[in-house]
Scaffold this motif. Sequence first.
Motif: not given
Length: 329
Positions: A155-162, A242-249
Amino acid sequence: MKLATIKTDKRDGKLVVVSKDLSRAAAVPHIAQTMQQALDDWEKTAPLLRKAAAALEAGDIEGVFTFDSEAAAAPLPRAYQWCDGSAYLSHAELVRKARNAEMPPELYENPLMYQGGSDKMLGPRDPIVLADESWGIDLEAEIAVIVTDTPMGVRKSAAPGHIALVTIVNDVSLRGLIPGELAKGFGFFQSKPSTAFAAVAVTPDELDDAWDGAKLSLPLQSWVNGERLGLPNAGEDLNFDFAALIEHAAKTRELGAGTIIGSGTVSNRERAVGSSCLAERRMIETIDEGAPKTPFLRFGDLVKIDMLDNAGRSIFGAIEQRVEQYSPV
């Protein structure tokens, strides 16, 4: 910390830590020999790399040498995956306005993204080598992040941690080949040759308050033959961070460590800041004057892309590439 890959006789080069001012570097084979090795075990290697970077700043590390972007490969000379988004819809809006077409509403809700070639990434001084000027050679100045292992469905909320690292990109496009490929309904391939990267990738903490966890708010500057093309702010008019882009990918697949996610062409609605690609300038000319005037890149042209911090220092090192004609051996 700042990391780079130095070219060697090995395909994946040699990982080095780089000083904050980009003047010095040191290899760290006792931690990881390559960038991919470091990313594969990031939880373990990142703290050790930070210690090495701090030792470099303090002058307390062996094997220090002068850092030269000429010797640098892309941070990941080859990557398991390169996914490029289209996060700045002001760019897409101009494309459609130039041809009197409406924006599909779904573009404001769901990011566009394609999977590009990642078997050979270009370094910051590697030339753009292509066979034919008529293909419509264009630069695209972008931001990119490199992620650690990322679970499917994140999810977007967790994506920045990656997000492990941030850098800048020249995503070369061949505008003359794109329409024919898209008309087939199967996406880009020949129209997207090798992508170039800045010499240095940095951990998000190096960006201070310009980084909010999912976007970078500094101007991304580009020039062609010494003439400024644009300096749009990468944090403005950003529809998908980038959180949204990672969630999408990651919706239907895991993202392996070392996957690179690009922002797409950085674009602002404020025209005074210019553009990050020639196609956008040509679209504006078409809207304002009825036809484009600016040519695409020609053999011999020099492209430069850079991002400066608030003190005017280059963060990643500049991408500087000359366009050269391909000659089969």
